[in-house]
Motif scaffolding. Structure first.
Motif, mmCIF file in Angstrom:
data_model
loop_
_atom_site.group_PDB
_atom_site.id
_atom_site.type_symbol
_atom_site.label_atom_id
_atom_site.label_comp_id
_atom_site.label_asym_id
_atom_site.label_seq_id
_atom_site.Cartn_x
_atom_site.Cartn_y
_atom_site.Cartn_z
ATOM 1 N N UNK A 8 1.137 -1.143 0.038
ATOM 2 C CA UNK A 8 0.299 0.315 0.413
ATOM 3 C C UNK A 8 0.654 1.353 -0.060
ATOM 4 N N UNK A 9 1.985 1.288 0.449
ATOM 5 C CA UNK A 9 3.383 2.273 0.863
ATOM 6 C C UNK A 9 3.560 2.865 -1.338
ATOM 7 N N UNK A 10 3.737 1.787 -1.260
ATOM 8 C CA UNK A 10 3.736 2.218 -3.014
ATOM 9 C C UNK A 10 2.829 3.430 -3.781
ATOM 10 N N UNK A 11 1.419 2.285 -3.861
ATOM 11 C CA UNK A 11 1.279 2.865 -3.902
ATOM 12 C C UNK A 11 0.278 5.001 -3.377
ATOM 13 N N UNK A 12 0.148 5.815 -4.650
ATOM 14 C CA UNK A 12 -0.169 7.218 -4.913
ATOM 15 C C UNK A 12 0.867 8.029 -5.378
ATOM 16 N N UNK A 13 1.346 9.153 -5.582
ATOM 17 C CA UNK A 13 2.199 10.194 -5.841
ATOM 18 C C UNK A 13 3.374 9.409 -5.452
ATOM 19 N N UNK A 14 4.085 10.124 -6.057
ATOM 20 C CA UNK A 14 6.252 10.124 -5.003
ATOM 21 C C UNK A 14 6.153 11.042 -3.948
ATOM 22 N N UNK A 15 5.567 12.570 -4.966
ATOM 23 C CA UNK A 15 5.677 13.586 -4.252
ATOM 24 C C UNK A 15 4.330 14.061 -4.107
ATOM 25 N N UNK A 16 4.358 14.484 -3.594
ATOM 26 C CA UNK A 16 3.138 16.069 -3.207
ATOM 27 C C UNK A 16 3.443 16.837 -2.300
ATOM 28 N N UNK A 17 3.251 18.329 -2.270
ATOM 29 C CA UNK A 17 3.706 19.274 -1.580
ATOM 30 C C UNK A 17 2.413 20.149 -2.017
ATOM 31 N N UNK A 18 2.587 21.066 -0.555
ATOM 32 C CA UNK A 18 2.232 22.285 0.356
ATOM 33 C C UNK A 18 2.386 23.461 0.740
ATOM 34 N N UNK A 19 1.855 24.212 0.171
ATOM 35 C CA UNK A 19 2.159 25.593 1.667
ATOM 36 C C UNK A 19 2.576 27.199 -0.027
ATOM 37 N N UNK A 20 2.959 28.757 0.618
ATOM 38 C CA UNK A 20 3.484 28.815 -0.908
ATOM 39 C C UNK A 20 5.066 28.598 -1.612
ATOM 40 N N UNK A 21 4.713 29.128 -2.226
ATOM 41 C CA UNK A 21 6.422 28.579 -3.174
ATOM 42 C C UNK A 21 6.638 29.904 -2.903
ATOM 43 N N UNK A 22 8.096 29.500 -3.074
ATOM 44 C CA UNK A 22 9.161 30.346 -2.619
ATOM 45 C C UNK A 22 9.306 30.638 -1.159
ATOM 46 N N UNK A 23 8.282 30.144 -0.333
ATOM 47 C CA UNK A 23 8.814 30.548 1.161
ATOM 48 C C UNK A 23 9.957 29.454 1.478
ATOM 49 N N UNK A 24 10.969 29.867 2.399
ATOM 50 C CA UNK A 24 11.356 28.488 3.291
ATOM 51 C C UNK A 24 10.555 27.382 2.862
ATOM 52 N N UNK A 25 11.727 26.220 1.818
ATOM 53 C CA UNK A 25 11.401 25.095 1.885
ATOM 54 C C UNK A 25 12.034 23.848 2.545
ATOM 55 N N UNK A 29 12.629 12.815 2.876
ATOM 56 C CA UNK A 29 12.105 12.555 2.134
ATOM 57 C C UNK A 29 11.696 10.742 3.120
ATOM 58 N N UNK A 30 10.944 10.009 2.725
ATOM 59 C CA UNK A 30 10.105 9.800 3.566
ATOM 60 C C UNK A 30 10.857 8.150 3.529
ATOM 61 N N UNK A 31 10.922 7.371 3.570
ATOM 62 C CA UNK A 31 10.789 5.665 3.921
ATOM 63 C C UNK A 31 9.846 4.998 4.059
ATOM 64 N N UNK A 32 8.717 5.563 4.658
ATOM 65 C CA UNK A 32 7.924 4.976 4.909
ATOM 66 C C UNK A 32 7.053 5.281 4.257
ATOM 67 N N UNK A 33 6.980 6.363 3.575
ATOM 68 C CA UNK A 33 6.144 6.111 2.145
ATOM 69 C C UNK A 33 4.429 6.767 2.791
ATOM 70 N N UNK A 55 6.648 16.454 0.187
ATOM 71 C CA UNK A 55 6.966 15.183 1.118
ATOM 72 C C UNK A 55 7.194 14.868 -0.372
ATOM 73 N N UNK A 56 8.627 13.605 -0.893
ATOM 74 C CA UNK A 56 8.777 12.380 -0.756
ATOM 75 C C UNK A 56 8.569 11.242 -0.525
ATOM 76 N N UNK A 57 7.881 10.352 -1.189
ATOM 77 C CA UNK A 57 7.809 8.890 -0.727
ATOM 78 C C UNK A 57 8.466 7.828 -1.538
ATOM 79 N N UNK A 58 8.981 7.600 -0.836
ATOM 80 C CA UNK A 58 10.379 6.845 -1.503
ATOM 81 C C UNK A 58 9.133 5.546 -2.066
ATOM 82 N N UNK A 67 15.295 11.722 -8.251
ATOM 83 C CA UNK A 67 13.690 13.079 -7.738
ATOM 84 C C UNK A 67 14.282 13.752 -7.316
ATOM 85 N N UNK A 68 15.490 13.766 -5.739
ATOM 86 C CA UNK A 68 16.103 14.465 -4.969
ATOM 87 C C UNK A 68 16.709 15.528 -5.648
#
Length: 166
Positions: A8-25, A29-33, A55-58, A67-68
Motif C-alpha cells: 500500500x505504501x508504493x501506491x499513490x503519488x511519489x511527491x506531494x507538496x503544499x505551502x507557498x511557492x518561494x517560501x522556505x522549503x 524524504x520519507x522511507x515509510x511512504x 514530501x517525497x514518498x520513497x 527525484x531529489x
C-alpha cells in the motif's frame, strides 16, 4: 526496525507538496511512504501557512535519488533561492547525507529522525531519537508524520532561524 515494504505504501503519488511557492522549503524524504493520498500528513499541514513542504514518498518513487536531484536542481535554478532544509529518518539517513554532500550549497541542514548511523556532518543533526523501552509503542524509526517529529523539526528550524539572523 519497522518494515517499509508494505504494498500500500508504493501506491499513490511519489511527491506531494503544499505551502507557498518561494517560501522556505522543507523536503521530507520519507522511507515509510506516508501521505499516500494527494496531501501531506495532517500533522504537517499547520506549517504550510509559512513553509513549503515537499514530501517525497520513497516506496512510491523507486528512483527517489534522481527525484531529489531534480528537486534540488530546480531549487538551484530558482531566482528566489529560498532556504531549503531536508528531513529523513532511519535507513535513509546515510544515503540522504551522501546526496546532500553533492548539493551542500543548496541545503541549510539535514534533520534526522532515528538515524541508523552516527551523524558527523556539520550540516546534519538529529532532531528526534526513539528510546527502546518497554512502554515504547512505536518501533524506530518514528514515522515522519508523528507529532514528536514535527515538534523536533519546528524546534530545530526555529533555532536555525534565530542563529542565522543578523
Amino acid at each position: 526496525m519497522r518494515d517499509f515494504n508494505q504494498p500500500v505504501r508504493a501506491t499513490g503519488p511519489g511527491v506531494v507538496a503544499d505551502g507557498p511557492t518561494g517560501a522556505a522549503t522543507v523536503l521530507v524524504i520519507d522511507p515509510a511512504g506516508e501521505a499516500p493520498h494527494d496531501g501531506i500528513p495532517a500533522t504537517w499541514r499547520e506549517l504550510t501557512d509559512r513553509l513549503r513542504i515537499v514530501w517525497l514518498r520513497v516506496p512510491a518513487a523507486p528512483e527517489w535519488k534522481s527525484t531529489v536531484d531534480k528537486v534540488l536542481s530546480m531549487h538551484r535554478d530558482d531566482a528566489i533561492r529560498a532556504v531549503l532544509d531536508v528531513v529523513t529518518s532511519g535507513p535513509m539517513a546515510a544515503d540522504v547525507i551522501d546526496l546532500v554532500r553533492h548539493h551542500e550549497s543548496l541545503v541549510r541542514t539535514v534533520l534526522l529522525v532515528d538515524p541508523e548511523i552516527e551523524v558527523d556532518e556539520p550540516f546534519a543533526r538529529v532532531v528526534v531519537r526513539s528510546y527502546d523501552g518497554p512502554d515504547d509503542r512505536i518501533p524506530a524509526p518514528l514515522p515522519l508524520g508523528h507529532p514528536d517529529v514535527v515538534f523536533g523539526v519546528v524546534a530545530a528550524l526555529n533555532e536555525l532561524r534565530s542563529t542565522t539572523r543578523p
